[in-house]
Design a protein around this motif. Structure first.
Motif, PDB file in Angstrom:
ATOM      1  N   LEU A  64       0.832  -1.202   0.000  1.00 18.38           N
ATOM      2  CA  LEU A  64       0.000   0.000   0.000  1.00 18.38           C
ATOM      3  C   LEU A  64       0.872   1.260   0.000  1.00 18.38           C
ATOM      4  CD1 LEU A  64      -3.034   0.407  -0.118  1.00 18.38           C
ATOM      5  CD2 LEU A  64      -3.091   0.425   2.367  1.00 18.38           C
ATOM      6  N   ILE A  65       1.952   1.243   0.767  1.00 10.97           N
ATOM      7  CA  ILE A  65       2.889   2.372   0.775  1.00 10.97           C
ATOM      8  C   ILE A  65       3.464   2.563  -0.629  1.00 10.97           C
ATOM      9  CG2 ILE A  65       5.169   3.124   1.582  1.00 10.97           C
ATOM     10  CD1 ILE A  65       4.416   1.905   4.337  1.00 10.97           C
ATOM     11  N   THR A  66       3.859   1.470  -1.270  1.00 14.63           N
ATOM     12  CA  THR A  66       4.395   1.549  -2.641  1.00 14.63           C
ATOM     13  C   THR A  66       3.351   2.151  -3.580  1.00 14.63           C
ATOM     14  OG1 THR A  66       5.823  -0.361  -2.224  1.00 14.63           O
ATOM     15  CG2 THR A  66       5.372   0.181  -4.529  1.00 14.63           C
ATOM     16  N   PHE A  67       2.088   1.761  -3.422  1.00 20.62           N
ATOM     17  CA  PHE A  67       1.007   2.307  -4.237  1.00 20.62           C
ATOM     18  C   PHE A  67       0.898   3.819  -4.048  1.00 20.62           C
ATOM     19  CE2 PHE A  67      -3.479   3.672  -4.216  1.00 20.62           C
ATOM     20  CZ  PHE A  67      -3.776   3.533  -5.558  1.00 20.62           C
ATOM     21  N   PHE A  68       0.899   4.279  -2.783  1.00 21.59           N
ATOM     22  CA  PHE A  68       0.774   5.712  -2.516  1.00 21.59           C
ATOM     23  C   PHE A  68       2.021   6.482  -2.953  1.00 21.59           C
ATOM     24  CE2 PHE A  68      -2.401   4.321   0.799  1.00 21.59           C
ATOM     25  CZ  PHE A  68      -3.502   4.854   0.157  1.00 21.59           C
ATOM     26  N   GLU A  69       3.189   5.813  -3.001  1.00 18.60           N
ATOM     27  CA  GLU A  69       4.421   6.472  -3.419  1.00 18.60           C
ATOM     28  C   GLU A  69       4.617   6.480  -4.931  1.00 18.60           C
ATOM     29  OE1 GLU A  69       7.512   4.501  -1.216  1.00 18.60           O
ATOM     30  OE2 GLU A  69       7.292   5.877   0.487  1.00 18.60           O
TER      31      GLU A  69
END
Length: 181
Positions: A64-69
């Motif tokens: 999810l962090i990768t998605f938001f980044e």
């Protein structure tokens, strides 16, 4: 039609069934709950009691962090962060799931009863007239006791909320004449 729900980002990573809704959904996430993902991923405290579950959830948090980044998503989020209560453009995860990040601002209106993230969730739900999704019974109980004018669904009722939900007219005060019809 896409159903909107205000939710903490970590709940999307924790509950896998939220990633396979039966109908299109828009998860509205206060930015502070995205920042909390980094703390959970990098912290020494387990997110889940079972070590195997903890590893799986931390992996989903990282996804999810990768998605938001992602550069396009990051740009949309940064634009929303310029003005309080601005919503980002939709961040598309799949054909059925999109996220909207809100630059929520805790104004301490409910600060004595709720922590800052809970307050931002409540205020976001009220401002956008969108129901909340939560897995915390104590939070739900405090919300009812404080008579906060926002609708909330337990995570376990997610499919009902997506499929049918409860409309504003269902929540309207009981009409005295209806009693005798």
């Amino acid at each position: 039609m896409r159903r909107r729900f205000v939710i903490e980002a970590v709940l999307v990573a924790t509950y896998g069934h939220l990633l396979v809704p039966s109908r299109p959904v828009d998860y509205v996430v206060p930015y502070s709950s995205i920042a909390e993902l980094y703390e959970m991923r990098d912290g020494s405290e387990p997110v889940m009691d079972d070590p195997e579950d903890d590893g799986h959830v931390k992996s989903k948090i990282n996804e999810l962090i990768t998605f938001f980044e992602d550069p396009l998503n990051r740009k949309k989020i940064e634009k929303a962060m310029q003005v309080p209560w601005r919503e980002s453009s939709p961040l598309l995860l799949s054909d059925r799931i999109q996220f909207t990040v809100v630059h929520a601002v805790d104004n301490a209106h409910y600060g004595e009863t709720f922590d800052p993230i809970e307050t931002e969730l409540l205020l976001t739900g009220m401002k956008l007239n969108a129901p909340l999704l939560s897995d915390q019974f104590e939070f739900q109980d405090r919300l009812i006791e404080a008579e906060v004018p926002v609708q909330i669904y337990d995570i376990e009722d997610f499919e009902f909320a997506v499929e049918e939900g409860i409309s504003a007219s269902d929540l309207a005060p009981f009409n005295e004449t209806d009693r005798f019809s």
